[in-house]
Scaffold this motif. Sequence first.
Motif, short mmCIF file in Angstrom:
data_model
loop_
_atom_site.label_atom_id
_atom_site.label_comp_id
_atom_site.label_asym_id
_atom_site.label_seq_id
_atom_site.Cartn_x
_atom_site.Cartn_y
_atom_site.Cartn_z
N LYS B 748 0.84 -1.20 0.00
CA LYS B 748 0.00 0.00 0.00
C LYS B 748 0.88 1.26 0.00
N GLU B 751 2.26 1.76 -3.45
CA GLU B 751 1.22 2.19 -4.40
C GLU B 751 0.76 3.62 -4.13
N ASP B 752 0.63 3.95 -2.83
CA ASP B 752 0.24 5.32 -2.48
C ASP B 752 1.28 6.31 -2.97
N LYS B 754 3.32 5.92 -5.44
CA LYS B 754 3.23 5.99 -6.91
C LYS B 754 2.10 6.92 -7.33
N ALA B 755 0.93 6.73 -6.67
CA ALA B 755 -0.24 7.54 -7.02
C ALA B 755 0.04 9.02 -6.77
N LYS B 756 0.69 9.27 -5.64
CA LYS B 756 1.03 10.63 -5.27
C LYS B 756 1.99 11.24 -6.31
N LYS B 758 2.27 10.37 -9.41
CA LYS B 758 1.54 10.62 -10.66
C LYS B 758 0.76 11.93 -10.59
N LYS B 759 0.10 12.11 -9.40
CA LYS B 759 -0.68 13.30 -9.17
C LYS B 759 0.20 14.55 -9.30
#
Lengths: 163, 761, 81
Positions: B748, B751-752, B754-756, B758-759
């Motif tokens: 997690k 992945e968090d 990574k998402a951050k 990307k954002k």
Amino acid sequence: MSGITVNTKINGDPVEFICDADETLLDVLRNRLGLTGAKEGCSTGDCGACSVTIDGRLTCSCLVLGAEAEGHNIGTIEGMANGEELHPLQKKFIEHAALQCGICTPGFLIAAKSLLDKNPDPTESEIRFGLAGNLCRCTGYDKIVRAVQDVAKGMRNNKAKRA
Amino acid sequence: MPLDNAPDSKRKFNVVGTRPLRPDGIDKVTGRAKFGADASAPGQLVGRILRSPHAHAVIRKIDTSKAEKLAGVKAVITRDDFPDHTDGDAALYDTMYNIMAREKALYEGHAVAAVAATTASIARQALKLIKVDYEILPHVTDVDEAMKPNAPLLHKKMFTDGVDPKPKKPSNVARRFEFGHGDVEEGFKKADIIVERSFKTEATHQGYIEPHAALASMSPDGSADLWCCTQGHYMVRDVCARILGIDISRLRVTQSEIGGGFGGKTTVFIEPVALALSRKANRPVKVVMTRDEVFKATGPTSSTSMDIKIGVTKDGLITAADGTFRYQGGPFAGCSPAEFGAMSAFAQFHLDNVRAIGYDVVCNRPKTISYRAPGAPMANFAVESVIEELAHKLGMAPIDFRIKNAAREGTKSSYGPVYGPIGLGPTLEAAKNHPHFKAPLGPNQGRGMAAGFWFNFGGQSCVSLNIPTDGTITVSVGSPDIGGSRASMCMMVAEELGIGYEHVRAIIADTSSLGHNDVTDGSRTTFATGMACILAARDAIKKLCQRAAATWGIPEDAVTWEKGFAKPAGANAGNFAPLSLKEIAAASPGTGGPIAGHHEFSADGAGVSFATHICDVEIDPETGASKIVRYTVIQDAGKAVHPSYVEGQFQGGAVQGIGWALNEEYIYGKDGRLQNAGFLDYRIPVCSDLPMIDTQILEIPNPGHPYGVRGVGETSIVPPLAAIANAVAAATGVRFTQLPLSPPRVLKGIEDAKAKGKKAA
Amino acid sequence: MARVVIWGSLKPHTGGRSEVEIEARNVQELLARLGETYPGLQAQIKRGVSVSIDGLIYREGWLQPLAPDSEVFLLPRMQGG
């Protein structure tokens, strides 16, 4: 509860015992036959402290009923040394300080012997996976693995000498 | 009392430092060694305990009548069988309350009744016939939840101690501690960079493989024998006698071989229950815990919540360190090691401004007891994580940052006293120079390190040494041997007497045979009981020299002891052929009777201990699973008596720390019940999880011991949590502030991030 | 007079001071006088304290002598695993 009469061989000797239907082989060994070398660490097959062999196959004796031993050969830690002569694994466990408290040691020795019987030349990884069913909380396994490696090496050398 | 004779650094050892075979080895590899559950007595009954299924409940009534009538049941006991003999001793009262619940059941698994019956199956049936009328109360198991003002209260009369002014409302916060010196606010003003983070760790269990076992035999006249596995049979004797209201001398406790303890066997659980059952049934009673009971009803360590704030100057000097450490200790005050967490958290640094605040919090979980360096590993995880982050922010190598700020001789420690000679600097330097530190890393791998501290202490020991007529030696000690200490005791006695190791045999004596011995804990046995062995041997040598002097007809002080022989001290003493230990012993019946040496004392001067660990971890980015690929422990042992067992302590502690960091945790459901009370779901490290654990023993002599020995047992569990968290951060680029670093949490986190990312992009 | 340093959360019992001076020949006397002078400290002393004298930790050692200029730190009673 009416008892069940069971005929078996333990460490090569004929043994007859009576047990209840719900008694595990571990309970029979420890409570009826006085063979307390196999230990109960969990009673769920997770720790391996109760390891024995049944017809040469490594087994947690807490997961087998006493009645199921009928007609089978049971191997326990008490049968590992040959008279005064310790098994090489027993010797090397002491030499390598592969035990601290020693509660897991009988189970580890049974499991290690079972591993080497099948695979006399294991890699470190094979030893580690071969012993993964036995828990030790004191040693971090390092010295246990080294002791088993040393025994395997000795067995290979002996074989080479004989050849 | 500390010895004034500091270690002779030039002393050459003959036995100490070698690796002889342990005396109990053969018993332990042949299955002959008798552990707690391996003993039985004629006519023995099976004892079993009924436990609360509720996390928090008033016990209105216990009806045992049906159970008592069951054929084969010989005794049923409840709280009514434990009248209060504790005489205002709050800690003893809590211990008694813990082994048998009184007004309330305070956690799932709390004992409420016990039976003794002729067979295990009758005992089990009897438990089912006991009717307990519970009034279920709201519960709390999380430390932060327990501290909230509206949390369910465990004790209506608990007002936080250590805050000014005294609180007017009761709470679950038993105590507040504060340690430190300087002015942290001023220190932070001088800082160029400040990192502030919050951390959480879960409760873990010592995880000894041997469940608690006790065989009790108590007569109606109050005399009793108890066989049990414990880290301290004198402690068991004293506590049981006081709970049962009998004279201490009436109870003899014999210590079985012990299948691991790690702090978990430093108190009583089933022992007073077995004795009370035996007293009521007037027959021996054996009680053995199941693994489920071990997890639910013994003493795991605290779960914690911590805040850390550290400030540094641009050139890497720490200006201030501040921490808050909230530890839950189960349902009783004073059980969590919050104070030791707070005291040890910053102990590895040289700090002008430091403050550590600890909170001891109660909640509906089992009563915590010590776990190897109690309280220190979690605090170290939090502090050393922030240290690593600061080093990165500074652009400094973390090892250099640690060396720059390391505590040294003369440093005022974060808990108060000024350090004498300590081994922290050398462990850090050794780490920096270790090949592990420079080895290349593979893909998805990261390297972390941490340095850790533990206090160590001495305590009371009593040793008796006897010399039979063949000149061999028997040593009786009262410190349970958990990891091979009998070998070390024999070695030190052999060293003093100048004889071979094989001529000395050590046994663990029962409580009636020797004076009091403290529990085997605090890394004290090789240090304190070992020192008592040395001094008992010196006492015996004095007597051996007296016999030789009398035989030769010269003054006692004209005889010296050298390598196993009494010799005239010099030419003036006379010309006599040296007398060997064997010869003096053989003559002893005619020269004054048996020869024995004794020593009893309270040892101090244990000397603090430091270790530095290096860890390489590989993360599977698909699953978040961590694999330890390389691990090195560097620790100061003062002087390693038996290096193999010192290495064993380093390795074992490191692996317990690895388990704590990666997988182990107590998981509670909303119902306040433990969801993973077994080795399948509470996952301790197995052989295939691990690499070899490399060790490097440093020997910086402890001035408080004649050979320079320091305790080594506990420090090794302190650095792993942080070392692994730092390695995982290096491998993933994500800083985790909560343990364990189980695969779902790591996945997690990745992945968090990574998402951050990307954002942000 | 030995200089006794107490830990932070005991300060309310010593009028806010973290250091006090006590005339005592040994640890036992020191603890007794400390408890007499600052009754608020008695609860903690009863609960168990260890002391550090000039840098060395004594877990029990009640008869340990104190020099006139000794620096004594009061510590919670040491525990171990």
